[in-house]
Scaffold this motif. Sequence first.
Motif: not given
Length: 285
Positions: A154, A180, A183-184, A187, A192, A194, A260-261, A264, A267-268
């Motif tokens: 992060c 990504f 946020l990964e 999550n 959430y 990932t 991937w972004e 993420a 998913s968020l």
Amino acid sequence: MTNSFRRWPLSGWAGLALVAVFWPLNWLLPGPRTHWGFFPLWLGYCLTVDAAVFFRKGSSPLSRDPAGYAGMFLVSIVAWWIFEFVNWRTGNWIYLGEEHVGRIGFFFLSSLSFSTVIPAVFGTAELAGTWRLIRNMKPALRFTPTGHFLTGMCVSGWIMFALLLAWPRWFFPLVWLSVFFILEPVNAWRGYPTLLGFLARGDRRPIVALSLGCLVCGFFWEMWNFFSYPKWIYEIPFVGFLKVFEMPILGYGGYIPFSWELFALHSLALGLFGRTSSVDFAGRF
């Protein structure tokens, strides 16, 4: 696979019809036309790939959760405006013909067009997940990220984001990784879904399917854009050579982490609204 799974859904016929009508209109009509023709063309693409998933698996994101499928369009608008915000600083792409619709018209028509990004990518990714090469991939070594790893990830994401805003000429590619990386871990901390969670189970298939799905969408985005108007063009430092349509060939590599972004971001959004995803990237039947 039973014969009932072979049925091509009505939504798929509607999708094929939209593509058949709006592809030539976007390419052949004189003057501005893509500002109103982009959305129905890509809606047609989304419905077609969703139907192809249904044809292959007997279910699809639209058939499993119509409300969730519609929600993808809403999340997609917000997601892509994040990248448009960054592009105001980096200037890696510009739109030709914006003056024909005005600033307000451009915002609303662009938002409508941007809404198709996640449904197109996720639908194509789930379709890619049905391909035997991906479906039959053997489990990989499991990787379970530690708390320190997530924190470092992060922090690295925020550093990348700061670098690309401070020195966009040198660090512009980080736009396709920084979101990504930021946020990964968020999550993961909130529980959430990932992509790291798939790796923790040794399952690479969703990541491969997402990457390939976004590359396929990237090809269609660039191809359909080439003879359209209004359209986008690229001004990318250092790597603006060997163009395939308007995109420099090295630029296509950005579609992989971009997928991937999108995962993420989606998913968020789902997690914040207490929903689960209707998309299955792992190729299960």
